[in-house]
Design an enzyme around this catalytic site. Structure first.
Site, PDB file in Angstrom:
ATOM      1  N   SER A  61      11.413  -5.036  38.024  1.00 41.11           N
ATOM      2  CA  SER A  61      10.518  -6.171  37.833  1.00 41.11           C
ATOM      3  C   SER A  61       9.178  -5.856  38.514  1.00 41.11           C
ATOM      4  CB  SER A  61      11.192  -7.417  38.411  1.00 41.11           C
ATOM      5  OG  SER A  61      10.572  -8.585  37.970  1.00 41.11           O
ATOM      6  N   ASP A  81      15.274  -8.834  27.430  1.00 38.47           N
ATOM      7  CA  ASP A  81      14.426  -9.289  28.534  1.00 38.47           C
ATOM      8  C   ASP A  81      13.043  -9.673  28.018  1.00 38.47           C
ATOM      9  OD1 ASP A  81      13.049  -9.655  30.874  1.00 38.47           O
ATOM     10  OD2 ASP A  81      13.067  -7.532  31.474  1.00 38.47           O
ATOM     11  N   HIS A 137      16.980  -8.205  32.070  1.00 33.80           N
ATOM     12  CA  HIS A 137      16.037  -7.845  33.133  1.00 33.80           C
ATOM     13  C   HIS A 137      16.675  -6.909  34.169  1.00 33.80           C
ATOM     14  CE1 HIS A 137      12.071  -8.474  34.704  1.00 33.80           C
ATOM     15  NE2 HIS A 137      12.468  -9.023  35.836  1.00 33.80           N
TER      16      HIS A 137
END
Lengths: 510, 510
Positions: free
Chosen positions: A192, A442, A467
């Site tokens: 991320s 995602d 994710h």
């Protein structure tokens, strides 16, 4: 646990940021700040986000870190926390590698607990494991404590990505010097926002790290590099691929909620239907609460039960849509929606009523970053999206940031500093050894790198991943495509290391 | 001319910095700060350093620049000056290239006047020419004026290389946007410290510039990457290769000066011999004045007459040694030395007496940089050097900086930020399109990159070149090896551009 308390308060504070206040132009009321959904991912849940989480062993240390690397103003150093494990490290003489996870926006212990891949690979590679914390998060507070660090725009001013990456660079350089391990290769990991840091650090500090695994890193979600509707289009597609009727029910629900909110006793009715603890002030608050659930469901649409944001079943969107579709013969569509989002908000069934209240006065580090550098446009399209249509409006975000954070965003700075426009062309013959791993479920994948840039800057994409699923610990339930993705990552990291060792033997040291 | 006045005061102020005050430990008295000899090179002389200098045409503009790119503290923007010429530019539609010279420590007009190569190549490539000025120099003063910018350590704190490079990045990005020239390739140029900026900018901002010509850029003159005695060893070799007896005479002279200084009336005698305007306080001041001349002679040991630092004949070291050798039958060795350095200090014969006085209270931008980031160790070896032996002593430099600039240097920061240790290995498969051009007479060449790093990070070395000779305008007196070096540079730049245009056609824009 004090850390958990801090996080709970983060969580409460956080959601207010992207919300447009009631009474504003309805066409803007669905406006969302993109980065919100990155920041949210850093908030831990009680058992550190893993059902039956393995407990990784590490030592907690602190490093006396420079507060401003790019100026010589007289500022106090701060204590940067880092977690370290050398159990499997083969040491300086054998050039044992160092696996460095680029800590993102939150408590580093939580990232350590949720990044099983790094721990599982360490014995295989004989690697040291290092989790340095990102400045202004967790226990790594400038000015000695959170209160003073977050006092105002001036004390927060040094919460930037470039400073955070420089922290990592200075820390690892010093640490290696102290261990006489200067020649040990460093491999970066990150997920991320942490994945963005890892990719950018490899680009900016190639002399410090030989490669980076950047998982679910939306490095292209800036300015107009990708269409702003990408995020919500992907969320919407995730629902549509499970069930077109589910998608349609959700798409219909917003008007129903809005109309209901305008009726006499409508807000009371909505409050009751959604088992809210306190009476709704506006139908918008409810819509916002629902749309957040859908977005987070898409990010965490993992193939097995997990507890990353919330405890959830495997393939949670499938479960949500089952609930919504199975109840569609009921008269009240909103009952169906409620049953659906309960998979996200109340999978364990322990919640008696839901609380939407946020503290609109707190300041969260990620909100600051979203108001300064991390300007990631997000909108919602009319057709492809199941969400209400909304345009991206930079001016209103800027106004919000000026009023609430007393800071003016620099919306073009990230691409100036790290690139993004013409990414593939710029890096085709420049740079090497970066893996951009993504799962197409995602919603952030649309802002990441999904095609190979060169032989060594590669994209590893899974159709059914969410994710940074690849960073999670291996489980017996891992589907083959996930096992294969991780093996491809291992092979590439092994290549980087082999090449490094080969060069280290052969090349005259300048 | 106001600019010249500023520079003259720079020049006066500058020399004090590396000088150890009289009365200190004699073994340290020869200590010199390496960076001194980079900074000095930016001081212009009256006719802009070129005998019969061509006058280049440009427009002078100002850009509203962010003062701190890496923090969001509330600081005023500043006016960054830049020179621009678009006469030969083929424009955005034909992707006309942009040649950007990375302004170094001084007035940008002076660098523009002394970098003929860029002007001469512009028509050939259809390029725009851009000379942005370095912050805190010339007319690019934060806080509105030099006095306020140089007030104290706090106002000076943002005079750093990273900020300066970010200035260039932001400026060119904005300028290209305004001209709808985003797709036009940028090629960087720089000499000396400006060459370091060009190389580092190509490494840090590959998405902004497709390549860099870094001339005489001692990017490895940090920490222990190259031996600290390199600089003075090269100066000494430059003299020895002209004449061993000249080398020996100079090597002998230091003791003679020191002994003379200790005699009754010795300082008066020295004052008289060297035609000084004011009586010497210490023999050290004289030695320092002489050693500076030798170092600058080595940097500017050009094959034809030039007026870069001082008006000088072609091959000035040969001339100095001729004077010293031809007079060696005289009884007083110091007379010979005087005649020799007069080639440097008084080639035109117009100086009646020499003034060694410096203002020890002024602050010069380069001195600030030499006390913060640009910590470049220099020492003098016992045998290979013709200078008095001296060790490099970081602690004494740090003490000096704390006392005089109220700032603590960060001696390991530059290599952390930009690399340097294991330079070749780190960049062998990372980065591309950098030319490190050097002439081996230049004492800074020893701190630069003298071997190819890869196919596209290449070293162009001339045996008889001096400090960034290749950037100077072409002359009828240019030797073949210089013409060839420039042609090699042109070919490489053409390759970068060809490759860029090829990619721009063929590669799908991400």
């Amino acid at each position: 646990m004090a850390n958990l308390e801090i996080f709970v308060s983060f969580l409460l504070i956080f959601s207010f940021f992207p919300r447009v206040l009631p009474g504003q132009n309805p066409s803007r009321r669905f406006s969302k700040h993109g980065p919100r959904f990155l920041g949210k991912f850093s908030f831990p849940t009680k058992n550190n986000g893993i059902i039956g989480a393995p407990q990784y062993r590490y030592e907690t240390r602190y490093f006396d870190q420079v507060l401003d690397h790019f100026s010589f103003s007289e500022l106090p150093n701060f204590r940067q926390r880092y977690l370290i494990n050398t159990d499997h490290w083969t040491g300086p003489d054998r050039l044992g590698p160092i696996f460095l996870y680029c800590g993102n926006e939150g408590d580093i212990e939580w990232f350590a607990a949720n990044t099983g891949l790094v721990w599982e690979l360490a014995p295989r590679f004989g690697a040291m494991v290092l989790f340095p914390e990102h400045r202004y998060y967790g226990a790594s507070m400038p000015y000695g404590n959170r209160e003073d660090a977050y006092k105002n725009a001036s004390t927060l001013s040094l919460l930037t990505t470039e400073q955070a990456i420089a922290d990592f660079a200075v820390l690892i350089t010093e640490l290696k010097r102290n261990l006489s391990a200067q020649a040990c290769p460093v491999v970066l990991f990150g997920g991320s926002y942490g994945g963005m840091l890892a990719a950018w650090m490899r680009l900016k500090y190639p002399h410090i790290a030989i490669g980076a695994l950047a998982s679910s890193a939306p490095v292209l979600q800036f300015e107009d590099i990708v269409p702003p509707e990408t995020f919500y289009d992907i969320v919407s597609n995730d629902f549509r691929r499970e069930s077109v009727s589910c998608f349609n029910t959700i798409k219909t629900s917003w008007d129903v909620i809005e109309l209901e909110g305008q009726r006499n006793n409508g807000l009371s009715h909505l409050t009751e239907t959604f088992r809210l603890c306190q009476k709704l002030d506006s139908a918008y608050d409810l819509s916002d609460w629902l749309s957040s659930a859908y977005s987070y469901l898409a990010m965490a649409d993992y193939p097995y039960p997990a507890d990353f944001l919330m405890p959830m079943p495997g393939n949670p969107i499938k479960e949500v849509c089952k609930k919504i579709d199975n109840c569609s013969d009921k008269t009240d569509i909103l009952e169906c929606i409620f049953e659906g989002v309960s998979v996200y908000y109340n999978y364990t069934g322990s919640v008696k009523c839901f609380n939407l209240d946020d503290d609109p006065h707190g300041v969260d580090g990620w909100n600051w970053q979203a108001c300064t550098e991390m300007i990631m446009p997000v909108s919602s399209s009319v057709n492809a999206s199941m969400f209400p249509a909304s345009d991206y409006d930079y001016r209103s975000d800027e106004k919000f940031c000026l009023e609430n954070y007393h800071v003016k965003p620099r919306p073009t700075w990230i691409t100036t500093e790290f690139g993004g426009h013409g990414f593939k062309k710029a890096l085709k013959d420049f740079g090497s050894n970066i893996i951009f791993s993504n799962g197409l479920l995602d919603p952030w994948s649309g802002g990441s790198v999904l095609e190979d840039v060169s032989d060594t800057i590669v994209a590893l994409v899974t159709e059914k991943g969410a994710h940074h699923l690849d960073l999670r610990p291996a489980t017996a339930d891992d589907p083959d495509w996930l096992v294969e993705q991780r093996e491809a990552e291992v092979d590439l990291i092994q290549d980087w290391l082999d090449e490094y060792y080969e060069k280290n033997k052969a090349v005259y040291s300048m």
